[in-house]
Design an enzyme around this catalytic site. Sequence first.
Site, PDB file in Angstrom:
ATOM      1  N   MET A  13       0.822  -1.212   0.000  1.00 59.26           N
ATOM      2  CA  MET A  13       0.000   0.000   0.000  1.00 59.26           C
ATOM      3  C   MET A  13       0.857   1.264   0.000  1.00 59.26           C
ATOM      4  O   MET A  13       0.572   2.201  -0.755  1.00 59.26           O
ATOM      5  CB  MET A  13      -0.920   0.001   1.246  1.00 59.26           C
ATOM      6  CG  MET A  13      -2.119  -0.912   1.132  1.00 59.26           C
ATOM      7  SD  MET A  13      -3.088  -0.624  -0.355  1.00 59.26           S
ATOM      8  CE  MET A  13      -3.457   1.110  -0.184  1.00 59.26           C
ATOM      9  N   GLY A  99      -4.482   3.783   7.772  1.00 63.23           N
ATOM     10  CA  GLY A  99      -5.142   2.697   7.052  1.00 63.23           C
ATOM     11  C   GLY A  99      -4.844   1.340   7.648  1.00 63.23           C
ATOM     12  O   GLY A  99      -5.472   0.340   7.273  1.00 63.23           O
ATOM     13  N   ASN A 127     -11.045   0.892   5.464  1.00 63.35           N
ATOM     14  CA  ASN A 127     -11.105   0.740   4.010  1.00 63.35           C
ATOM     15  C   ASN A 127     -11.308   2.119   3.390  1.00 63.35           C
ATOM     16  O   ASN A 127     -12.304   2.781   3.673  1.00 63.35           O
ATOM     17  CB  ASN A 127     -12.250  -0.202   3.625  1.00 63.35           C
ATOM     18  CG  ASN A 127     -12.070  -0.725   2.226  1.00 63.35           C
ATOM     19  OD1 ASN A 127     -11.859   0.040   1.296  1.00 63.35           O
ATOM     20  ND2 ASN A 127     -12.116  -2.036   2.082  1.00 63.35           N
ATOM     21  N   HIS A 157      -9.190 -12.662   1.260  1.00 63.03           N
ATOM     22  CA  HIS A 157      -7.991 -11.857   0.993  1.00 63.03           C
ATOM     23  C   HIS A 157      -6.821 -12.761   0.626  1.00 63.03           C
ATOM     24  O   HIS A 157      -6.860 -13.969   0.853  1.00 63.03           O
ATOM     25  CB  HIS A 157      -7.613 -11.025   2.222  1.00 63.03           C
ATOM     26  CG  HIS A 157      -8.453  -9.795   2.398  1.00 63.03           C
ATOM     27  ND1 HIS A 157      -9.658  -9.821   3.065  1.00 63.03           N
ATOM     28  CD2 HIS A 157      -8.278  -8.514   1.965  1.00 63.03           C
ATOM     29  CE1 HIS A 157     -10.180  -8.602   3.042  1.00 63.03           C
ATOM     30  NE2 HIS A 157      -9.371  -7.797   2.381  1.00 63.03           N
ATOM     31  N   HIS A 158      -5.757 -12.135   0.162  1.00 60.38           N
ATOM     32  CA  HIS A 158      -4.508 -12.813  -0.222  1.00 60.38           C
ATOM     33  C   HIS A 158      -3.855 -13.520   0.969  1.00 60.38           C
ATOM     34  O   HIS A 158      -4.159 -13.213   2.132  1.00 60.38           O
ATOM     35  CB  HIS A 158      -3.538 -11.795  -0.837  1.00 60.38           C
ATOM     36  CG  HIS A 158      -3.258 -10.623   0.066  1.00 60.38           C
ATOM     37  ND1 HIS A 158      -2.240 -10.619   0.974  1.00 60.38           N
ATOM     38  CD2 HIS A 158      -3.903  -9.432   0.221  1.00 60.38           C
ATOM     39  CE1 HIS A 158      -2.232  -9.469   1.640  1.00 60.38           C
ATOM     40  NE2 HIS A 158      -3.246  -8.737   1.198  1.00 60.38           N
ATOM     41  N   LYS A 161      -1.998 -11.609   4.088  1.00 55.85           N
ATOM     42  CA  LYS A 161      -2.684 -10.706   5.029  1.00 55.85           C
ATOM     43  C   LYS A 161      -2.491 -11.190   6.454  1.00 55.85           C
ATOM     44  O   LYS A 161      -2.678 -12.365   6.746  1.00 55.85           O
ATOM     45  CB  LYS A 161      -4.172 -10.598   4.678  1.00 55.85           C
ATOM     46  CG  LYS A 161      -4.917  -9.595   5.563  1.00 55.85           C
ATOM     47  CD  LYS A 161      -6.241  -9.184   4.981  1.00 55.85           C
ATOM     48  CE  LYS A 161      -7.019  -8.277   5.934  1.00 55.85           C
ATOM     49  NZ  LYS A 161      -6.323  -7.006   6.203  1.00 55.85           N
ATOM     50  N   GLY A 167     -10.456  -5.761   8.651  1.00 52.37           N
ATOM     51  CA  GLY A 167     -11.032  -4.567   9.284  1.00 52.37           C
ATOM     52  C   GLY A 167     -12.327  -4.172   8.604  1.00 52.37           C
ATOM     53  O   GLY A 167     -13.255  -3.670   9.252  1.00 52.37           O
ATOM     54  N   THR A 168     -12.414  -4.412   7.299  1.00 50.03           N
ATOM     55  CA  THR A 168     -13.625  -4.056   6.545  1.00 50.03           C
ATOM     56  C   THR A 168     -14.804  -4.949   6.946  1.00 50.03           C
ATOM     57  O   THR A 168     -15.932  -4.473   7.096  1.00 50.03           O
ATOM     58  CB  THR A 168     -13.341  -4.182   5.037  1.00 50.03           C
ATOM     59  OG1 THR A 168     -12.240  -3.326   4.741  1.00 50.03           O
ATOM     60  CG2 THR A 168     -14.536  -3.807   4.199  1.00 50.03           C
TER      61      THR A 168
HETATM   62  P1  NAD Z   1       2.803  -4.814   3.538  1.00 47.76           P
HETATM   63  O1  NAD Z   1       3.291  -5.900   4.446  1.00 47.76           O
HETATM   64  O2  NAD Z   1       2.975  -4.956   2.063  1.00 47.76           O
HETATM   65  O3  NAD Z   1       3.489  -3.430   3.951  1.00 47.76           O
HETATM   66  C1  NAD Z   1       3.690  -3.018   5.290  1.00 47.76           C
HETATM   67  C2  NAD Z   1       4.938  -2.147   5.309  1.00 47.76           C
HETATM   68  O4  NAD Z   1       5.096  -1.642   6.653  1.00 47.76           O
HETATM   69  C3  NAD Z   1       6.233  -2.928   4.975  1.00 47.76           C
HETATM   70  O5  NAD Z   1       7.016  -2.207   4.044  1.00 47.76           O
HETATM   71  C4  NAD Z   1       6.926  -3.050   6.338  1.00 47.76           C
HETATM   72  O6  NAD Z   1       8.340  -3.079   6.225  1.00 47.76           O
HETATM   73  C5  NAD Z   1       6.454  -1.757   7.020  1.00 47.76           C
HETATM   74  N1  NAD Z   1       6.596  -1.801   8.472  1.00 47.76           N
HETATM   75  C6  NAD Z   1       6.408  -2.854   9.298  1.00 47.76           C
HETATM   76  N2  NAD Z   1       6.681  -2.487  10.570  1.00 47.76           N
HETATM   77  C7  NAD Z   1       7.016  -1.187  10.519  1.00 47.76           C
HETATM   78  C8  NAD Z   1       7.412  -0.242  11.509  1.00 47.76           C
HETATM   79  N3  NAD Z   1       7.542  -0.577  12.798  1.00 47.76           N
HETATM   80  N4  NAD Z   1       7.669   1.012  11.117  1.00 47.76           N
HETATM   81  C9  NAD Z   1       7.601   1.369   9.816  1.00 47.76           C
HETATM   82  N5  NAD Z   1       7.256   0.522   8.824  1.00 47.76           N
HETATM   83  C10 NAD Z   1       6.960  -0.738   9.196  1.00 47.76           C
HETATM   84  O7  NAD Z   1       1.277  -4.607   3.915  1.00 47.76           O
HETATM   85  P2  NAD Z   1       0.135  -3.859   3.063  1.00 47.76           P
HETATM   86  O8  NAD Z   1      -0.599  -4.846   2.241  1.00 47.76           O
HETATM   87  O9  NAD Z   1       0.707  -2.640   2.440  1.00 47.76           O
HETATM   88  O10 NAD Z   1      -0.888  -3.461   4.245  1.00 47.76           O
HETATM   89  C11 NAD Z   1      -0.489  -2.616   5.295  1.00 47.76           C
HETATM   90  C12 NAD Z   1      -1.666  -2.373   6.230  1.00 47.76           C
HETATM   91  O11 NAD Z   1      -2.691  -1.649   5.530  1.00 47.76           O
HETATM   92  C13 NAD Z   1      -2.334  -3.653   6.756  1.00 47.76           C
HETATM   93  O12 NAD Z   1      -2.759  -3.430   8.075  1.00 47.76           O
HETATM   94  C14 NAD Z   1      -3.527  -3.817   5.837  1.00 47.76           C
HETATM   95  O13 NAD Z   1      -4.569  -4.576   6.401  1.00 47.76           O
HETATM   96  C15 NAD Z   1      -3.916  -2.380   5.661  1.00 47.76           C
HETATM   97  N6  NAD Z   1      -4.747  -2.066   4.512  1.00 47.76           N
HETATM   98  C16 NAD Z   1      -5.693  -1.130   4.694  1.00 47.76           C
HETATM   99  C17 NAD Z   1      -6.476  -0.731   3.635  1.00 47.76           C
HETATM  100  C18 NAD Z   1      -7.463   0.393   3.854  1.00 47.76           C
HETATM  101  O14 NAD Z   1      -8.120   0.822   2.889  1.00 47.76           O
HETATM  102  N7  NAD Z   1      -7.581   0.902   5.084  1.00 47.76           N
HETATM  103  C19 NAD Z   1      -6.311  -1.302   2.373  1.00 47.76           C
HETATM  104  C20 NAD Z   1      -5.323  -2.263   2.210  1.00 47.76           C
HETATM  105  C21 NAD Z   1      -4.531  -2.642   3.288  1.00 47.76           C
END
Ligand code: NAD
Length: 263
Positions: A13, A99, A127, A157-158, A161, A167-168
């Site tokens: 993301m 997010g 979301n 989901h993939h 996750k 959360g949604t």
């Molecule tokens: P991801 O694992 O691809 O990316 C997470 C990133 O955070 C990684 O680059 C990781 O190195 C970094 N990270 C981990 N610990 C950290 C720390 N202490 N400090 C700084 N960076 C750190 O995951 P993703 O698929 O990008 O999802 C991330 C989050 O967003 C999840 O909680 C997911 O459920 C959520 N998400 C929310 C929405 C939304 O619309 N709200 C949509 C998609 C995903």
Amino acid sequence: MINAAVVGACGRMGSLIIENITCSPEMQLVAAFDIGNVGKDAGEFAHVGNLGIQISDVKDLETVLQKTEADVLIDFTVAGATVVNAPIAAGCGVNLIIGTTGLTQEQRTVIDGAIQKNRVSAVIAPNFSVGVNVFFKIVREAAKYLADYDIEIIEAHHNQKKDAPSGTALRAADVISEALGGKEYVYGREGIAPRGKEIGIHAVRGGDITGDHTVLFVGNSERIEVRHMAHSRQIFAKGAVRAAEWVCGQNPGIYNMDDVLGL
Ligand code: NAD
């Protein structure tokens, strides 16, 4: 011009959000943070070429946010990181887009307290997609008319996750519960027990599914299914950037996507 910073910049993301910031005429990227890839250019992960913004170690969050005069920090990481990063950013007077999903009630209390104490603005949403937030609205309306129906939520989901259920899915359950004056939740089912009046919540994990959510209202001889299927993570990234542009003009407070979209 809004100065934006992204934490989790190398993630699925975070990198997409950076790509979308580079397309925004109202916003510029001033800082990017992660726990790895420190010193590399943030544009490398967003596939947008060299941006001249290096990935900073998240340990330097406070110093870098102040030095770069960031207006907003967009955080899509993990719950344990967000509960640390959000209070630091709020303490610097930086607005927040959160997010990250899977936050516990205790973690939300810490984050909400820091936002209120430091009088910054934040959008916190499980979301950020426009379609999903309209889906919540449809589900809320349907629940009011179908209170006697059995209600089940199925999400997929993939396989990477981390949190389940999504959360949604939990937000959809809360929306229905609020509409019906309170409901119990049951997560998955096994063993021998008749169905009660609860909302059933089920999580499927596999392959590269971006995110599907279905709410079933099941009566005798009929059922209604309300379904949202995400084809790409772009919907979340675009919504997060839209929320970041919106939040910078707001009074201090904690907002959700209904506020951003005027739903
Ligand atoms: P991801 O694992 O691809 O990316 C997470 C990133 O955070 C990684 O680059 C990781 O190195 C970094 N990270 C981990 N610990 C950290 C720390 N202490 N400090 C700084 N960076 C750190 O995951 P993703 O698929 O990008 O999802 C991330 C989050 O967003 C999840 O909680 C997911 O459920 C959520 N998400 C929310 C929405 C939304 O619309 N709200 C949509 C998609 C995903």
